[in-house]
Design a protein around this motif. Sequence first.
Motif, PDB file in Angstrom:
ATOM      1  N   ARG A 153      39.004  55.673  81.631  1.00  0.00           N
ATOM      2  CA  ARG A 153      38.838  54.701  82.420  1.00  0.00           C
ATOM      3  C   ARG A 153      38.011  53.467  82.111  1.00  0.00           C
ATOM      4  NH1 ARG A 153      37.562  59.659  86.204  1.00  0.00           N
ATOM      5  NH2 ARG A 153      39.461  60.025  86.881  1.00  0.00           N
ATOM      6  N   GLY A 154      36.804  53.875  81.236  1.00  0.00           N
ATOM      7  CA  GLY A 154      35.939  52.977  80.856  1.00  0.00           C
ATOM      8  C   GLY A 154      36.415  52.033  79.854  1.00  0.00           C
ATOM      9  N   SER A 155      37.495  52.553  79.192  1.00  0.00           N
ATOM     10  CA  SER A 155      38.238  51.769  78.032  1.00  0.00           C
ATOM     11  C   SER A 155      39.519  51.187  78.537  1.00  0.00           C
ATOM     12  CB  SER A 155      38.331  52.712  76.849  1.00  0.00           C
ATOM     13  OG  SER A 155      37.408  53.349  76.377  1.00  0.00           O
ATOM     14  N   GLY A 156      39.943  51.628  79.802  1.00  0.00           N
ATOM     15  CA  GLY A 156      41.173  50.998  80.068  1.00  0.00           C
ATOM     16  C   GLY A 156      42.386  51.702  79.418  1.00  0.00           C
ATOM     17  N   LEU A 157      42.482  52.796  78.893  1.00  0.00           N
ATOM     18  CA  LEU A 157      43.499  53.486  78.279  1.00  0.00           C
ATOM     19  C   LEU A 157      43.704  54.791  78.509  1.00  0.00           C
ATOM     20  CD1 LEU A 157      42.137  52.715  74.699  1.00  0.00           C
ATOM     21  CD2 LEU A 157      44.042  51.687  75.737  1.00  0.00           C
ATOM     22  N   GLY A 158      44.902  55.338  78.124  1.00  0.00           N
ATOM     23  CA  GLY A 158      45.243  56.852  78.421  1.00  0.00           C
ATOM     24  C   GLY A 158      44.681  57.599  77.182  1.00  0.00           C
ATOM     25  N   ALA A 159      44.926  58.864  77.163  1.00  0.00           N
ATOM     26  CA  ALA A 159      44.897  59.897  76.029  1.00  0.00           C
ATOM     27  C   ALA A 159      45.678  61.034  76.238  1.00  0.00           C
ATOM     28  CB  ALA A 159      43.267  60.433  76.377  1.00  0.00           C
ATOM     29  N   GLU A 160      45.906  61.353  74.570  1.00  0.00           N
ATOM     30  CA  GLU A 160      46.861  62.620  74.859  1.00  0.00           C
ATOM     31  C   GLU A 160      45.996  63.406  74.017  1.00  0.00           C
ATOM     32  OE1 GLU A 160      51.405  62.745  73.924  1.00  0.00           O
ATOM     33  OE2 GLU A 160      50.239  62.819  71.923  1.00  0.00           O
ATOM     34  N   VAL A 161      46.155  64.944  74.241  1.00  0.00           N
ATOM     35  CA  VAL A 161      45.375  65.943  73.725  1.00  0.00           C
ATOM     36  C   VAL A 161      46.521  66.912  73.212  1.00  0.00           C
ATOM     37  CG1 VAL A 161      43.618  67.913  74.162  1.00  0.00           C
ATOM     38  CG2 VAL A 161      42.940  65.297  74.626  1.00  0.00           C
ATOM     39  N   ASP A 162      46.229  67.647  72.082  1.00  0.00           N
ATOM     40  CA  ASP A 162      46.797  68.755  71.722  1.00  0.00           C
ATOM     41  C   ASP A 162      46.249  70.044  72.120  1.00  0.00           C
ATOM     42  OD1 ASP A 162      48.430  70.639  70.224  1.00  0.00           O
ATOM     43  OD2 ASP A 162      48.432  69.713  68.233  1.00  0.00           O
ATOM     44  N   PHE A 163      46.881  70.678  72.869  1.00  0.00           N
ATOM     45  CA  PHE A 163      45.864  71.876  73.508  1.00  0.00           C
ATOM     46  C   PHE A 163      45.877  72.912  72.444  1.00  0.00           C
ATOM     47  CE2 PHE A 163      45.561  75.865  75.231  1.00  0.00           C
ATOM     48  CZ  PHE A 163      44.634  75.714  76.199  1.00  0.00           C
ATOM     49  N   ASN A 164      46.833  72.965  71.491  1.00  0.00           N
ATOM     50  CA  ASN A 164      46.537  74.013  70.579  1.00  0.00           C
ATOM     51  C   ASN A 164      45.645  73.622  69.344  1.00  0.00           C
ATOM     52  OD1 ASN A 164      48.506  75.842  71.511  1.00  0.00           O
ATOM     53  ND2 ASN A 164      50.193  74.332  70.663  1.00  0.00           N
ATOM     54  N   ALA A 165      45.157  72.251  69.380  1.00  0.00           N
ATOM     55  CA  ALA A 165      44.247  71.811  68.463  1.00  0.00           C
ATOM     56  C   ALA A 165      42.762  71.992  69.119  1.00  0.00           C
ATOM     57  CB  ALA A 165      44.275  70.407  67.930  1.00  0.00           C
ATOM     58  N   LEU A 166      42.658  72.547  70.385  1.00  0.00           N
ATOM     59  CA  LEU A 166      41.177  72.525  70.753  1.00  0.00           C
ATOM     60  C   LEU A 166      40.550  73.607  70.138  1.00  0.00           C
ATOM     61  CD1 LEU A 166      42.203  71.997  74.532  1.00  0.00           C
ATOM     62  CD2 LEU A 166      41.000  70.248  72.740  1.00  0.00           C
ATOM     63  N   PRO A 167      39.271  73.331  69.670  1.00  0.00           N
ATOM     64  CA  PRO A 167      38.383  74.536  69.360  1.00  0.00           C
ATOM     65  C   PRO A 167      37.753  75.310  70.509  1.00  0.00           C
ATOM     66  CG  PRO A 167      37.194  72.331  69.103  1.00  0.00           C
ATOM     67  CD  PRO A 167      38.723  72.219  69.673  1.00  0.00           C
ATOM     68  N   VAL A 168      38.116  76.592  70.474  1.00  0.00           N
ATOM     69  CA  VAL A 168      37.556  77.476  71.429  1.00  0.00           C
ATOM     70  C   VAL A 168      36.813  78.671  70.979  1.00  0.00           C
ATOM     71  CG1 VAL A 168      38.281  78.776  73.548  1.00  0.00           C
ATOM     72  CG2 VAL A 168      39.617  76.542  72.810  1.00  0.00           C
ATOM     73  N   ILE A 169      35.573  78.840  71.461  1.00  0.00           N
ATOM     74  CA  ILE A 169      34.878  80.184  71.397  1.00  0.00           C
ATOM     75  C   ILE A 169      35.770  81.340  71.189  1.00  0.00           C
ATOM     76  CG2 ILE A 169      32.892  81.503  71.437  1.00  0.00           C
ATOM     77  CD1 ILE A 169      31.284  78.962  72.613  1.00  0.00           C
ATOM     78  N   GLU A 170      35.910  82.146  70.516  1.00  0.00           N
ATOM     79  CA  GLU A 170      36.621  83.275  70.422  1.00  0.00           C
ATOM     80  C   GLU A 170      36.626  84.157  71.560  1.00  0.00           C
ATOM     81  OE1 GLU A 170      37.992  87.207  67.611  1.00  0.00           O
ATOM     82  OE2 GLU A 170      36.910  85.647  66.912  1.00  0.00           O
ATOM     83  N   ASP A 171      35.494  84.568  72.175  1.00  0.00           N
ATOM     84  CA  ASP A 171      35.190  85.601  73.131  1.00  0.00           C
ATOM     85  C   ASP A 171      35.706  84.688  74.460  1.00  0.00           C
ATOM     86  OD1 ASP A 171      33.968  86.993  71.333  1.00  0.00           O
ATOM     87  OD2 ASP A 171      32.821  87.984  72.867  1.00  0.00           O
ATOM     88  N   ALA A 172      35.535  83.429  74.582  1.00  0.00           N
ATOM     89  CA  ALA A 172      35.756  82.634  75.661  1.00  0.00           C
ATOM     90  C   ALA A 172      37.308  82.473  76.003  1.00  0.00           C
ATOM     91  CB  ALA A 172      35.573  81.099  75.719  1.00  0.00           C
ATOM     92  N   ALA A 173      38.100  82.397  74.955  1.00  0.00           N
ATOM     93  CA  ALA A 173      39.479  82.551  74.636  1.00  0.00           C
ATOM     94  C   ALA A 173      40.159  83.747  75.419  1.00  0.00           C
ATOM     95  CB  ALA A 173      40.114  82.205  73.418  1.00  0.00           C
TER      96      ALA A 173
END
Length: 346
Positions: free
Chosen positions: A240-260
């Motif tokens: 919103r601040g930049s006036g743009l959209g974004a795309e995220v690759d879910f499989n690229a997200l770093p996640v703490i193992e126990d949280a996953a």
Amino acid sequence: MNEIKLTQFSHGGGCGCKIAPGVLSKLLASMPAGIVPPDLLVGTDTADDAAVYRLNDRQAIVATTDFFTPIVDNPHDFGRIAATNALSDVYAMGATPIFALAVVGMPLDKLPPEVIGEILKGGADVCRDAGIPIAGGHSIDVLEPIYGLVGLGVVDPAKVKTNAGARDGDVLVLSKPLGIGILSAGLKKGLLSADGYAQMIRWTTTLNRAGALLADIDGVHAVTDVTGFGLAGHLLEMCRGSGLGAEVDFNALPVIEDAAALVREGIATGASTRNWASYGSDVVLPADAPEWQRKLMTDPQTSGGLLIACAPEALEAVQAAILTTQGAPGKVIGRMQAGSPVLTVA
């Protein structure tokens, strides 16, 4: 002292106790217009991490405050986490902290002085690690334990990093793994392993020092830290601040193992649900995405990582700054793109 469980006094711990973004927007909208001097470089307009006020051509003051109820039972760890989280807002603006003030609210009839002292010591230890003093503060007697800091820093006005400067094609980098809120929910339910707790403490007490280094990298266009509104919420603020959209690759997200593992079992905070209710209409998930993916995207991060939008040619320098300050280079998770401020998860 070891018999005291701090989380029993809090209805929601860490950044999970923040007011939901939808409710907060309504509250802020009711505020009357205030004075906006020309030297106030960053105020409330873009929901940024801290205020920035220019003193002269070379110096600006960065000011923020952050405090919350206990996310862990150990008082020293609680103090460390709260202080690290508060200073993160200073680093997220590209600034270097200079001193802090303590914000303290304690139920004096329930917590012995030595427990409160350990909370304060934990915060002081983090500030010492950051190279700054706690120069004062304020304390009150309240029903729930509350601790945090007012953080102040300095930055060159020309090098301020806000959440509103991202450009089409920028790479998105996340400096810490996700899952802190999920781990905290697991802790409250007695389901968190010793290793999971160790990872939780490791990441929530890692200072986002890289932010001060990012100020000197020309290709860094926008920075924010991921806290109570979750990755999706804070990325949408950047959109919103930049006036743009974004795309995220879910499989690229770093996640703490126990949280996953825990989130796949349905463990999450109530704040995750509130976050989704506030901004879920602006998030596009795959039609077959399981509910746990939504919960991870909206998981409230306490003392979370920096989310950085940078030009592709600046990526190496950005990851080097993160590696230097926290021992891991962060992960590329997506990109900014032209279009309406919507987050698309692939």
